[in-house]
Design an enzyme around this catalytic site. Structure first.
Site, PDB file in Angstrom:
ATOM      1  CB  ALA A  18      -4.338   6.649   0.621  1.00  0.00           C
ATOM      2  N   GLY A  51      -1.315   4.466  -2.456  1.00  0.00           N
ATOM      3  CA  GLY A  51      -0.667   5.908  -2.145  1.00  0.00           C
ATOM      4  C   GLY A  51       0.405   6.146  -2.329  1.00  0.00           C
ATOM      5  CD  GLU A 111      -2.397   5.409  -6.583  1.00  0.00           C
ATOM      6  OE1 GLU A 111      -2.600   5.728  -4.993  1.00  0.00           O
ATOM      7  OE2 GLU A 111      -2.919   5.777  -6.686  1.00  0.00           O
ATOM      8  CD  GLU A 113      -4.575   1.751  -3.994  1.00  0.00           C
ATOM      9  OE1 GLU A 113      -4.309   0.349  -4.427  1.00  0.00           O
ATOM     10  OE2 GLU A 113      -3.611   2.559  -3.655  1.00  0.00           O
TER      11      GLU A 113
HETATM   12  N1  DAK Z   1      -3.430   3.514   6.165  1.00  0.00           N
HETATM   13  C1  DAK Z   1      -3.660   4.502   7.482  1.00  0.00           C
HETATM   14  N2  DAK Z   1      -2.610   3.124   8.734  1.00  0.00           N
HETATM   15  C2  DAK Z   1      -1.550   1.777   8.194  1.00  0.00           C
HETATM   16  C3  DAK Z   1      -1.568   2.713   7.434  1.00  0.00           C
HETATM   17  C4  DAK Z   1      -2.525   3.144   6.473  1.00  0.00           C
HETATM   18  N3  DAK Z   1      -2.650   2.561   5.091  1.00  0.00           N
HETATM   19  N4  DAK Z   1      -0.790   1.025   6.969  1.00  0.00           N
HETATM   20  C5  DAK Z   1      -0.146   1.111   8.532  1.00  0.00           C
HETATM   21  N5  DAK Z   1      -1.109   1.800   9.437  1.00  0.00           N
HETATM   22  C6  DAK Z   1      -1.032   1.887  10.574  1.00  0.00           C
HETATM   23  C7  DAK Z   1      -1.466   0.552  11.008  1.00  0.00           C
HETATM   24  O1  DAK Z   1      -2.989   0.909  11.666  1.00  0.00           O
HETATM   25  C8  DAK Z   1      -0.901   0.020  12.991  1.00  0.00           C
HETATM   26  O2  DAK Z   1      -1.369   1.182  13.573  1.00  0.00           O
HETATM   27  P1  DAK Z   1      -1.517   0.697  15.356  1.00  0.00           P
HETATM   28  O3  DAK Z   1      -2.173  -0.513  14.847  1.00  0.00           O
HETATM   29  O4  DAK Z   1      -0.456   0.986  15.596  1.00  0.00           O
HETATM   30  O5  DAK Z   1      -2.387   1.927  15.906  1.00  0.00           O
HETATM   31  C9  DAK Z   1       0.607   1.476  12.198  1.00  0.00           C
HETATM   32  O6  DAK Z   1       0.239   1.285  11.092  1.00  0.00           O
HETATM   33  C10 DAK Z   1       1.795  -0.001  11.632  1.00  0.00           C
HETATM   34  O7  DAK Z   1       0.825  -0.874  10.953  1.00  0.00           O
HETATM   35  P2  DAK Z   1       0.951  -2.660  10.885  1.00  0.00           P
HETATM   36  O8  DAK Z   1       1.182  -2.822  12.731  1.00  0.00           O
HETATM   37  O9  DAK Z   1       0.178  -2.890  10.591  1.00  0.00           O
HETATM   38  O10 DAK Z   1       2.112  -3.049  10.658  1.00  0.00           O
HETATM   39  P3  DAK Z   1       2.757  -4.554  10.043  1.00  0.00           P
HETATM   40  O11 DAK Z   1       3.966  -5.088  10.210  1.00  0.00           O
HETATM   41  O12 DAK Z   1       1.921  -5.515  11.066  1.00  0.00           O
HETATM   42  O13 DAK Z   1       1.746  -4.507   8.743  1.00  0.00           O
HETATM   43  C11 DAK Z   1       1.504  -3.487   6.534  1.00  0.00           C
HETATM   44  C12 DAK Z   1       2.582  -3.385   8.223  1.00  0.00           C
HETATM   45  C13 DAK Z   1       2.288  -1.896   5.276  1.00  0.00           C
HETATM   46  C14 DAK Z   1       2.080  -4.702   6.226  1.00  0.00           C
HETATM   47  C15 DAK Z   1       0.126  -3.040   7.374  1.00  0.00           C
HETATM   48  O14 DAK Z   1       0.199  -1.943   7.937  1.00  0.00           O
HETATM   49  C16 DAK Z   1      -0.478  -2.645   5.910  1.00  0.00           C
HETATM   50  O15 DAK Z   1      -1.406  -4.125   5.147  1.00  0.00           O
HETATM   51  N6  DAK Z   1      -1.071  -1.345   6.090  1.00  0.00           N
HETATM   52  C17 DAK Z   1      -1.753  -1.178   4.685  1.00  0.00           C
HETATM   53  C18 DAK Z   1      -1.042  -1.018   3.574  1.00  0.00           C
HETATM   54  C19 DAK Z   1      -3.108  -0.549   2.700  1.00  0.00           C
HETATM   55  O16 DAK Z   1      -3.597  -1.648   2.298  1.00  0.00           O
HETATM   56  N7  DAK Z   1      -2.430   0.508   2.208  1.00  0.00           N
HETATM   57  C20 DAK Z   1      -2.820   0.711   1.534  1.00  0.00           C
HETATM   58  C21 DAK Z   1      -3.760   1.955   1.428  1.00  0.00           C
HETATM   59  S1  DAK Z   1      -5.335   2.614   0.341  1.00  0.00           S
HETATM   60  C22 DAK Z   1      -8.297   7.284  -4.717  1.00  0.00           C
HETATM   61  C23 DAK Z   1      -7.495   8.240  -3.631  1.00  0.00           C
HETATM   62  C24 DAK Z   1      -6.418   7.520  -3.240  1.00  0.00           C
HETATM   63  C25 DAK Z   1      -5.816   5.710  -2.839  1.00  0.00           C
HETATM   64  C26 DAK Z   1      -7.440   5.399  -3.419  1.00  0.00           C
HETATM   65  C27 DAK Z   1      -8.358   5.671  -3.936  1.00  0.00           C
HETATM   66  N8  DAK Z   1      -9.159   7.717  -5.168  1.00  0.00           N
HETATM   67  C28 DAK Z   1      -9.183   9.623  -5.096  1.00  0.00           C
HETATM   68  C29 DAK Z   1     -10.558   7.509  -5.923  1.00  0.00           C
HETATM   69  C30 DAK Z   1      -5.564   5.286  -2.188  1.00  0.00           C
HETATM   70  C31 DAK Z   1      -5.965   3.982  -1.636  1.00  0.00           C
HETATM   71  C32 DAK Z   1      -4.240   3.559  -0.402  1.00  0.00           C
HETATM   72  O17 DAK Z   1      -3.492   3.704  -0.414  1.00  0.00           O
END
Ligand code: DAK
Length: 256
Positions: free
Chosen positions: A64, A109, A112, A132
């Protein structure tokens, strides 16, 4: 350009989440487009399946959208969560068979979304996880429910409580990946599998079998077996059993 691209083939569609700069993260716009695309495919009688993938070489969907979620007010968070569930359910409850072509990161997400699909073809370079808890969140698009149903409670809890990513080999070991394929070939493999599933096989029978499998996972063995009998009997309201068994007896391949 749309954040969700739909390309229709003869009997299936490829649906690409296309926000490559943000690693295809799911924001409100993507979720709404995904729901609309699934509704369109659902209504198209020629379609039997959907392959879902992410744009680019790096990510399926990296989760997400964290930037979009960070400052949500409670009411907005609730609306975002509801939209997310509608999007996942549009895939999971579709009449179409769904295959996730996991071509890179499938996190939060994103995993998911892959879990909402029936099958997952995973590229060697992919990394999968539910990070998360490292963001102070819990999986909110169905991960706490669908992951244990696919890999079992113990492994699911290990992934959810640690937030650690696993690689494709591990994903195959735990049954999360149906197949691991060379980097860059997840989409082609998924489409190949979808073509196989759409040829000489009854969509009516596939739907009935799939429903029996999913319903059975949420009920007792006895009730599940009863549902299997119901589904079997219901099939005979269609022409497909006669067509399929007739073709076998006439020593030819059935065309459904
Ligand atoms: N959201 C927004 N932007 C993201 C992103 C994300 N999930 N993942 C990556 N990006 C963006 C980065 O910010 C970066 O943007 P710029 O800085 O270039 O503007 C660009 O994509 C490239 O990413 P990186 O520079 O970080 O690339 P790396 O190769 O260094 O790293 C990575 C890749 C996938 C390891 C890293 O980007 C990363 O850790 N991303 C976040 C992964 C993550 O934590 N995903 C889970 C998100 S939380 C709920 C509903 C839904 C949810 C929870 C609760 N409720 C209804 C209760 C869901 C939650 C989630 O999914």
């Amino acid at each position: 350009m749309s954040v969700v691209i739909v390309e229709k083939r003869e009997r299936h569609a490829v649906l690409t989440i296309s926000r490559e700069k943000a690693l295809n993260a799911l924001n409100g716009e993507v979720l709404a487009a995904l729901i609309a695309a699934m509704a369109d495919l659902e209504a198209d009688g020629a379609m039997r399946g959907v392959v879902i993938t992410g744009a680019g070489e790096k990510a399926f969907v990296a989760g997400a959208d964290i930037a979009a979620m960070r400052d949500l007010k409670p009411a907005e968070a609730s609306a975002f969560a509801a939209e997310g569930h509608r999007a996942m359910n549009a895939v999971a409850e579709s009449r179409l068979i769904s295959i996730a072509a996991v071509n890179g990161f499938a996190l939060g997400g994103g995993l998911e979304l892959a879990l909402a699909c029936d099958l997952r073809i995973v590229a060697e370079n992919a990394k999968l996880g539910l990070p998360e808890v490292t963001l102070g969140l819990i999986p909110g698009f169905g991960g706490t429910q669908r992951l244990p149903r696919v890999v079992g409670r113990g492994i699911a809890l290990e992934m959810i409580l640690s937030g650690d990513m696993i690689d494709a080999t591990r994903a195959a070991q735990i049954g999360l990946a149906n197949r691991v394929v060379a980097s860059g070939s997840a989409l082609a493999e998924a489409e190949g599998m979808m073509k196989t599933l759409s040829t000489h096989r009854s969509a009516v029978a596939q739907r009935a079998a799939r429903q029996a499998v999913y319903e059975g996972a949420d009920t007792s063995l006895a009730k599940g077996l009863e549902r299997e009998i119901d589904q079997f009997a219901n099939l005979f309201k269609s022409d497909d059993p006669r067509l399929g068994m007739g073709a076998f007896l006439e020593k030819r391949k059935p065309e459904f």
